[in-house]
Design a protein around this motif. Structure first.
Motif, PDB file in Angstrom:
ATOM      1  N   SER A 217       0.831  -1.204   0.000  1.00 56.52           N
ATOM      2  CA  SER A 217       0.000   0.000   0.000  1.00 56.52           C
ATOM      3  C   SER A 217       0.865   1.254   0.000  1.00 56.52           C
ATOM      4  O   SER A 217       0.536   2.242  -0.666  1.00 56.52           O
ATOM      5  N   ALA A 218       1.991   1.224   0.703  1.00 54.12           N
ATOM      6  CA  ALA A 218       2.895   2.375   0.708  1.00 54.12           C
ATOM      7  C   ALA A 218       3.530   2.562  -0.665  1.00 54.12           C
ATOM      8  O   ALA A 218       3.676   3.689  -1.147  1.00 54.12           O
ATOM      9  N   SER A 219       3.892   1.471  -1.317  1.00 51.06           N
ATOM     10  CA  SER A 219       4.469   1.552  -2.653  1.00 51.06           C
ATOM     11  C   SER A 219       3.460   2.101  -3.654  1.00 51.06           C
ATOM     12  O   SER A 219       3.790   2.959  -4.481  1.00 51.06           O
ATOM     13  N   LEU A 220       2.224   1.639  -3.576  1.00 47.17           N
ATOM     14  CA  LEU A 220       1.173   2.127  -4.460  1.00 47.17           C
ATOM     15  C   LEU A 220       0.903   3.602  -4.222  1.00 47.17           C
ATOM     16  O   LEU A 220       0.758   4.375  -5.168  1.00 47.17           O
ATOM     17  N   ALA A 221       0.872   4.014  -2.959  1.00 41.80           N
ATOM     18  CA  ALA A 221       0.630   5.418  -2.637  1.00 41.80           C
ATOM     19  C   ALA A 221       1.723   6.306  -3.197  1.00 41.80           C
ATOM     20  O   ALA A 221       1.462   7.391  -3.718  1.00 41.80           O
ATOM     21  N   ARG A 222       2.968   5.858  -3.117  1.00 40.84           N
ATOM     22  CA  ARG A 222       4.074   6.658  -3.660  1.00 40.84           C
ATOM     23  C   ARG A 222       3.989   6.757  -5.173  1.00 40.84           C
ATOM     24  O   ARG A 222       4.248   7.813  -5.742  1.00 40.84           O
ATOM     25  N   LYS A 223       3.633   5.685  -5.836  1.00 38.73           N
ATOM     26  CA  LYS A 223       3.534   5.718  -7.293  1.00 38.73           C
ATOM     27  C   LYS A 223       2.385   6.600  -7.754  1.00 38.73           C
ATOM     28  O   LYS A 223       2.520   7.347  -8.716  1.00 38.73           O
ATOM     29  N   VAL A 224       1.258   6.530  -7.064  1.00 37.70           N
ATOM     30  CA  VAL A 224       0.093   7.320  -7.458  1.00 37.70           C
ATOM     31  C   VAL A 224       0.325   8.807  -7.200  1.00 37.70           C
ATOM     32  O   VAL A 224      -0.018   9.648  -8.029  1.00 37.70           O
ATOM     33  N   THR A 225       0.932   9.140  -6.069  1.00 41.08           N
ATOM     34  CA  THR A 225       1.138  10.551  -5.730  1.00 41.08           C
ATOM     35  C   THR A 225       2.407  11.131  -6.331  1.00 41.08           C
ATOM     36  O   THR A 225       2.581  12.341  -6.353  1.00 41.08           O
ATOM     37  N   GLY A 226       3.318  10.291  -6.806  1.00 44.30           N
ATOM     38  CA  GLY A 226       4.561  10.776  -7.401  1.00 44.30           C
ATOM     39  C   GLY A 226       5.656  11.056  -6.392  1.00 44.30           C
ATOM     40  O   GLY A 226       6.646  11.690  -6.718  1.00 44.30           O
ATOM     41  N   CYS A 227       5.500  10.596  -5.158  1.00 43.35           N
ATOM     42  CA  CYS A 227       6.510  10.799  -4.104  1.00 43.35           C
ATOM     43  C   CYS A 227       7.322   9.530  -3.933  1.00 43.35           C
ATOM     44  O   CYS A 227       7.065   8.738  -3.043  1.00 43.35           O
ATOM     45  N   TYR A 228       8.292   9.328  -4.786  1.00 40.51           N
ATOM     46  CA  TYR A 228       9.145   8.169  -4.633  1.00 40.51           C
ATOM     47  C   TYR A 228      10.590   8.579  -4.859  1.00 40.51           C
ATOM     48  O   TYR A 228      10.879   9.595  -5.465  1.00 40.51           O
ATOM     49  N   VAL A 229      11.501   7.798  -4.329  1.00 40.86           N
ATOM     50  CA  VAL A 229      12.927   8.110  -4.357  1.00 40.86           C
ATOM     51  C   VAL A 229      13.570   7.274  -5.453  1.00 40.86           C
ATOM     52  O   VAL A 229      13.389   6.066  -5.518  1.00 40.86           O
ATOM     53  N   ARG A 230      14.342   7.928  -6.299  1.00 40.09           N
ATOM     54  CA  ARG A 230      15.074   7.228  -7.350  1.00 40.09           C
ATOM     55  C   ARG A 230      16.542   7.187  -6.986  1.00 40.09           C
ATOM     56  O   ARG A 230      17.245   8.175  -7.105  1.00 40.09           O
ATOM     57  N   GLY A 231      17.011   6.095  -6.478  1.00 40.65           N
ATOM     58  CA  GLY A 231      18.421   5.940  -6.166  1.00 40.65           C
ATOM     59  C   GLY A 231      18.868   6.680  -4.929  1.00 40.65           C
ATOM     60  O   GLY A 231      20.028   7.054  -4.827  1.00 40.65           O
ATOM     61  N   GLY A 232      18.009   6.908  -3.969  1.00 44.86           N
ATOM     62  CA  GLY A 232      18.380   7.552  -2.714  1.00 44.86           C
ATOM     63  C   GLY A 232      18.428   9.074  -2.809  1.00 44.86           C
ATOM     64  O   GLY A 232      18.250   9.652  -3.871  1.00 44.86           O
TER      65      GLY A 232
END
Length: 61
Positions: free
Chosen positions: A42-57
């Protein structure tokens, strides 16, 4: 009758996805862990949907 069943299944699927995003956002907010990888589906899905994810730290503290 078939279109009603299809519409119902689509509605349930969208509702479950919406709830998963809400749960993931709440988990990430409580954990304060946007600098680390997500700790669940659910946390991974939330990050993908909202655009808040880390690419390579990140390099900031």
């Amino acid at each position: 009758m078939i279109p009603l069943i299809i519409a119902g299944a689509l509605g349930v699927t969208l509702f479950v996805g919406y709830v998963m995003v809400l749960v993931g956002i709440r988990r990430e907010d409580k954990a304060l862990s946007l600098r680390h990888g997500p700790d669940g589906a659910s946390a991974s899905l939330a990050r993908k949907v909202t655009g808040c994810y880390v690419r390579g730290g990140v390099s900031w503290t």
